[in-house]
Design an enzyme around this catalytic site. Structure first.
Site, PDB file in Angstrom:
ATOM      1  CG  HIS A 206       9.228 -18.486  44.821  1.00  0.00           C
ATOM      2  ND1 HIS A 206       9.020 -19.822  45.092  1.00  0.00           N
ATOM      3  CD2 HIS A 206       8.324 -18.146  43.876  1.00  0.00           C
ATOM      4  CE1 HIS A 206       8.042 -20.268  44.328  1.00  0.00           C
ATOM      5  NE2 HIS A 206       7.596 -19.278  43.584  1.00  0.00           N
TER       6      HIS A 206
ATOM      7  CG  ASP B  76       9.963 -21.738  47.673  1.00  0.00           C
ATOM      8  OD1 ASP B  76       9.931 -20.580  48.152  1.00  0.00           O
ATOM      9  OD2 ASP B  76       9.468 -22.038  46.559  1.00  0.00           O
TER      10      ASP B  76
ATOM     11  CB  SER C 109       4.321 -19.909  44.028  1.00  0.00           C
ATOM     12  OG  SER C 109       5.305 -20.414  43.202  1.00  0.00           O
TER      13      SER C 109
END
Length: 248
Positions: free
Chosen positions: A65, A110, A203
């Protein structure tokens, strides 16, 4: 159709991908300069958006993402607000390899590999970190290191210097109790939130356990300082995909 929309809305309210234009480590401290030479700041137009880590001279591993068509990998940084020509290497991303299944499920699979336009120059400030073996696991309560650039609290200022924090691995059973169907134990792992954890912008950063990157920071609750487990993609599960992708 309405039922599906409500379910999606409920999921989005619960989960927050840890990658936005702001970054943070909650409860952490400033890392010793250049002590994490594998760390990569992924930037758009000079602004940090996500973390990542160097797994080969020409490949960075991060979260899916974090995708953006104009990413630049910044390696060897101490202070992101300074040019640091002596230390930093800024290399544009040439190709993006998001896991194919992630395109169907935003919070699952992810993981993404970034092919750099040129090889990084390996030195004392920029190094490749070895990956764990396929299927390798980390026991509950193992102490792991999480690093990222940014805020020390959800409403605080972003940090220019790399921050780090020690987190404890939570069992799949206990993580499943909290995240239910959103947590898939064979390809995800969790750390306990006890006033320390990840937040928006972390992230793609690595969770280092036993000197290896076992997790890729993926999602947590909103706001990020609530006592929900932090969730990571389990690197050892994706070793075959990583090896195959880098060999293409």
């Amino acid at each position: 159709m309405i039922e599906k929309s409500l379910l999606l809305l409920h999921l989005l309210l619960q989960l927050s991908p840890a990658g936005t234009t702001e970054s943070s480590i909650i409860g952490g401290k400033k890392a010793k300069p250049h002590s994490r030479p594998y760390m990569v700041s992924l930037q758009v137009d000079g602004s940090h958006t996500c973390g990542g880590f160097l797994v080969r001279e020409d490949f960075v591993l991060t979260a899916a993402h974090c995708f953006s068509r104009s990413l630049t990998a910044v390696l060897g940084a101490e202070n992101l607000k300074k040019t640091e020509k002596k230390f930093q290497q800024k290399i544009p991303v040439k190709k993006y390899y998001k896991h194919q299944i992630n395109q169907k499920s935003k919070f699952d699979f992810d993981i993404m590999l970034l092919k750099l336009q040129r090889n990084a120059t390996i030195n004392k400030n920029v190094k490749v970190i070895p990956l764990p073996k396929k299927g390798e696991t980390v026991p509950e309560n193992t102490k792991c290191l999480m690093s990222g650039w940014g805020r020390k609290k959800p409403d605080g200022p972003a940090q220019d210097f790399l921050q780090e924090v020690v987190l404890s691995v939570l069992s799949n059973k206990n993580c499943k109790k909290v995240w239910q169907e959103n947590f898939v134990g064979n390809r995800m792992m969790c750390t306990r939130y006890d006033g320390k954890g990840i937040c928006e912008g972390d992230s793609g950063g690595p969770l280092i356990c036993n000197n290896k990157p076992h997790g890729i920071a993926s999602f947590m609750s909103t706001p990020c300082n609530e006592a929900y487990p932090n969730v990571y993609m389990k690197v050892s599960y994706f070793i075959p995909w990583i090896e195959e992708t880098m060999s293409n």
